[in-house]
Design a protein around this motif. Structure first.
Motif, PDB file in Angstrom:
ATOM      1  N   SER A  35       1.193  -1.113  -0.143  1.00 36.19           N
ATOM      2  CA  SER A  35      -0.259   0.383   0.165  1.00 36.19           C
ATOM      3  C   SER A  35       1.253   1.530  -0.025  1.00 36.19           C
ATOM      4  O   SER A  35       2.026   1.105   0.713  1.00 36.19           O
ATOM      5  N   MET A  36       0.136   2.128  -0.977  1.00 37.65           N
ATOM      6  CA  MET A  36       1.196   3.216  -0.482  1.00 37.65           C
ATOM      7  C   MET A  36       1.215   4.130   0.358  1.00 37.65           C
ATOM      8  O   MET A  36       2.700   4.659   0.992  1.00 37.65           O
ATOM      9  N   LEU A  37       0.445   3.461   1.882  1.00 40.23           N
ATOM     10  CA  LEU A  37       0.937   4.083   3.094  1.00 40.23           C
ATOM     11  C   LEU A  37       2.092   3.405   3.899  1.00 40.23           C
ATOM     12  O   LEU A  37       2.487   4.534   4.559  1.00 40.23           O
ATOM     13  N   ALA A  38       1.925   2.069   3.840  1.00 42.32           N
ATOM     14  CA  ALA A  38       2.855   1.200   3.869  1.00 42.32           C
ATOM     15  C   ALA A  38       4.125   1.833   3.706  1.00 42.32           C
ATOM     16  O   ALA A  38       5.234   1.963   4.035  1.00 42.32           O
ATOM     17  N   ARG A  39       4.096   2.192   2.624  1.00 40.42           N
ATOM     18  CA  ARG A  39       5.578   2.236   1.464  1.00 40.42           C
ATOM     19  C   ARG A  39       6.087   4.220   1.934  1.00 40.42           C
ATOM     20  O   ARG A  39       7.292   4.011   2.281  1.00 40.42           O
ATOM     21  N   VAL A  40       4.908   5.123   2.511  1.00 37.50           N
ATOM     22  CA  VAL A  40       5.324   6.030   3.322  1.00 37.50           C
ATOM     23  C   VAL A  40       6.192   5.791   4.413  1.00 37.50           C
ATOM     24  O   VAL A  40       7.249   6.819   5.303  1.00 37.50           O
ATOM     25  N   VAL A  41       5.086   4.587   5.709  1.00 35.22           N
ATOM     26  CA  VAL A  41       5.989   4.969   6.603  1.00 35.22           C
ATOM     27  C   VAL A  41       6.837   4.184   6.882  1.00 35.22           C
ATOM     28  O   VAL A  41       7.936   4.084   7.613  1.00 35.22           O
TER      29      VAL A  41
END
Length: 464
Positions: A35-41
């Motif tokens: 997920s995009m969010l997982a990558r950012v985190v």
């Protein structure tokens, strides 16, 4: 000031993403299988901040469920009132000194890099506000960086609020910025929605800093993909291609020949030795390790596998959770399921499925067979159509096959059962008892010949 001790990161992830036309929260849509969010985190974690806060709103429970082990705290934005309001929600309950810095990231900017953010952090220790910018040939839709005669930043002007001269500015605000925690605590409550969208803009803190003669720095990155956001599925697809191209480039530079970098997909992490060859339409998922000289033919899927030196995976094969020792060969059209271990120079042929089994060195299962829950020794030959009957309808049972065993075609080994070294099983046998070493086992009905027998014929059709 220690970066590890005095930095906080807030990731904004509360928006619905209406243009995605999806019931899934926008930030949970994947790039490269994650997920995009997982990558950012993950990128945020690499900076070793004191805290990471994810601001959620639409689909909050789905987002929390998708990140059960992430080292983050969640903050709620119950109504969408703009980026300034979202950051204020993230600050609520955040413990920290006024001199601490806060870095604001976005859950829909998935390719933001550690290197770019480190540049922001370095500058941020010397300013009240540090803005990450980039230059675009067509800046339509983005907030412009407005500078004074001395080139100092005086404001960020959103597209809808730009004067004609400001709309021509090519340097744009990426949305990513860092600021003193104490300043944010003062400035955010004072924001007003006096703009075309009627929202509380985080960017208005720049004007607040200028009004107080506080230093505002910028870091301009040439990597526009790193700061690109996703608003719809076409933008998602475009960044997917950027991500895939970068992964393909890294693999090629590590010594792997790619038949076509545009026709390979990475949905995990790949580690490879030198002189490997990967043909078209190959998908890597999870953690994949390739030894030296590995060849992967077209249209294969490899998920969580380890391939030793000289392994060959022939076309249309699907490998998951498997370990293959040096020189093993698989396929075409083979399936290796989790728990499969292939010994050196073993061979699994076309339309063969192996599950939770150990296949010894030099053994061969060449055609149309199923081997499950089995431990097989070295130099065995398993004939076409052989099945290990490992499931009784309630429980799984093991089959043990020694070294140099020959199993004839169309045989069934009904587990639990043991076939010892150098045993031979005649074709068409159903084996239900142990086969001693060096013996021949035959377990099939006797052939009967009936002369004068007539094959049934179809009855003639009648009218009506």
């Amino acid at each position: 000031m220690s970066l590890q001790a005095a930095w906080h990161i807030i990731v904004l992830a509360a928006g619905k993403g209406t243009r995605m036309r999806s019931n899934l929260p926008k930030v949970l849509h994947p790039i490269g299988g994650k997920s995009m969010l997982a990558r950012v985190v993950e990128t945020a974690q690499s900076l070793h901040p004191r805290t990471i806060t994810v601001v959620v709103g639409f689909g909050a429970e789905a987002i929390r469920a998708a990140m059960p082990e992430a080292p983050v705290r969640f903050a709620w934005q119950t109504e969408q009132r703009g980026t300034g309001h979202a950051v204020a929600c993230g600050l609520h309950g955040l413990a920290g000194a006024d001199e601490d810095r806060v870095l604001v990231l976005y859950g829909d900017v998935p390719l933001i890099s550690q290197v770019v953010l480190q540049s922001v952090l370095q500058q941020a220790s010397q300013a009240s506000v540090t803005i990450l910018t980039t230059e675009l040939d067509d800046p339509t839709g983005y907030g412009r960086i407005v500078r004074g005669h001395d080139q100092a930043v005086i404001a960020i002007r959103e597209q809808r609020d730009c004067l004609p001269a400001e709309a021509a500015i090519r340097e744009i605000n990426t949305g990513i910025l860092a600021a003193r925690l104490g300043d944010l605590r003062r400035w955010l409550p004072a924001l007003t929605p006096h703009n075309a969208q009627g929202e509380l803009y985080l960017t208005d803190i720049v004007s607040a800093a200028v009004a107080e003669s506080r230093p505002v720095n910028t870091v301009c990155t040439a990597d526009t993909h790193s700061v690109a956001g996703v608003n719809d599925r076409w933008a998602l697809a475009a960044l997917e291609r950027v991500y895939q191209r970068r992964q393909a480039e890294a693999l090629a530079l590590a010594g792997v020949t790619l038949a076509d970098p545009a026709r390979i997909d990475f949905r995990g992490e790949v580690t490879a030795g030198i002189d490997c060859m990967v043909d078209v339409n190959v998908v890597f998922e999870g953690a994949v390790t390739l030894g030296n000289g590995v060849i992967i033919e077209p249209n294969c899927i490899l998920k969580d596998v380890e391939l030793g030196d000289g392994v060959r995976v022939r076309a249309f094969s699907h490998l998951e959770g498997a370990v293959l020792q040096a020189g093993a060969e698989v396929g075409p059209y083979a399936r290796l399921r989790p728990g499969t271990e292939l010994g050196a120079h073993s061979k699994i042929g076309n339309f063969v499925e192996i599950k939770a089994s150990q296949i010894g060195e030099g053994s061969k299962v060449n055609h149309l067979s199923y081997v499950g829950d089995t431990k097989m020794g070295a130099e065995c030959n398993i004939g076409a159509g052989t099945i290990t009957c490992n499931y009784d309808g309630a429980n799984k049972h093991r089959t043990e096959i020694g070294d140099r065993v020959f199993v004839g075609s169309s045989s069934q080994l009904v587990a639990p059962v043991r076939v010892e070294d150098d045993a031979t099983i005649g074709a068409g046998s159903t084996i239900t008892q142990a086969v001693p070493a060096g013996t021949l086992a035959l377990a099939r009905a006797r052939q009967v010949i009936k002369t004068g027998w007539q094959r049934p014929r179809k009855k003639p059709k009648t009218d009506g």
